[in-house]
Design a protein around this motif. Structure first.
Motif, short mmCIF file in Angstrom:
data_model
loop_
_atom_site.label_atom_id
_atom_site.label_comp_id
_atom_site.label_asym_id
_atom_site.label_seq_id
_atom_site.Cartn_x
_atom_site.Cartn_y
_atom_site.Cartn_z
N GLY A 10 0.80 -1.21 0.00
CA GLY A 10 0.00 0.00 0.00
C GLY A 10 0.84 1.26 0.00
N VAL A 11 0.30 2.26 -0.64
CA VAL A 11 0.86 3.60 -0.56
C VAL A 11 -0.12 4.39 0.28
N HIS A 12 0.35 5.01 1.33
CA HIS A 12 -0.52 5.66 2.29
C HIS A 12 -0.45 7.17 2.18
N LEU A 13 -1.60 7.83 2.31
CA LEU A 13 -1.63 9.28 2.30
C LEU A 13 -0.72 9.81 3.40
N SER A 15 2.51 9.62 3.42
CA SER A 15 3.82 8.97 3.42
C SER A 15 4.84 9.83 2.68
N GLU A 65 7.00 5.00 1.41
CA GLU A 65 6.61 4.05 2.44
C GLU A 65 5.81 4.73 3.53
N ALA A 66 5.06 3.93 4.26
CA ALA A 66 4.28 4.45 5.37
C ALA A 66 5.21 5.08 6.40
#
Length: 69
Positions: A10-13, A15, A65-66
């Protein structure tokens, strides 16, 4: 980072985003191509004194990355 991410990555908002020339900013959104079934671009809240958001092709993203921006 590849444009053909597996579903469990996942790509997280928020990050941090690092490109070939250094830190670009933080993830503000994503662009996904249903035809290619791939993440194609990241919308990046620009760092380094730049204003607004920029759309960055995933091919130039080294890391997203997170973690805190």
């Amino acid at each position: 980072m590849t444009a053909d991410l597996p579903p469990d990555v996942g790509v997280h908002l928020g990050s941090p985003v690092v490109c070939r020339d250094g830190r670009a900013g933080a993830v503000a959104g994503v662009v996904y191509s249903p035809r290619r079934r791939a993440l194609t671009h990241l919308v990046v809240r620009a760092a380094r004194g730049l204003e607004g958001d920029v759309v960055v092709p995933v091919e130039v993203v080294e890391e997203a990355e997170a973690g805190p921006a």
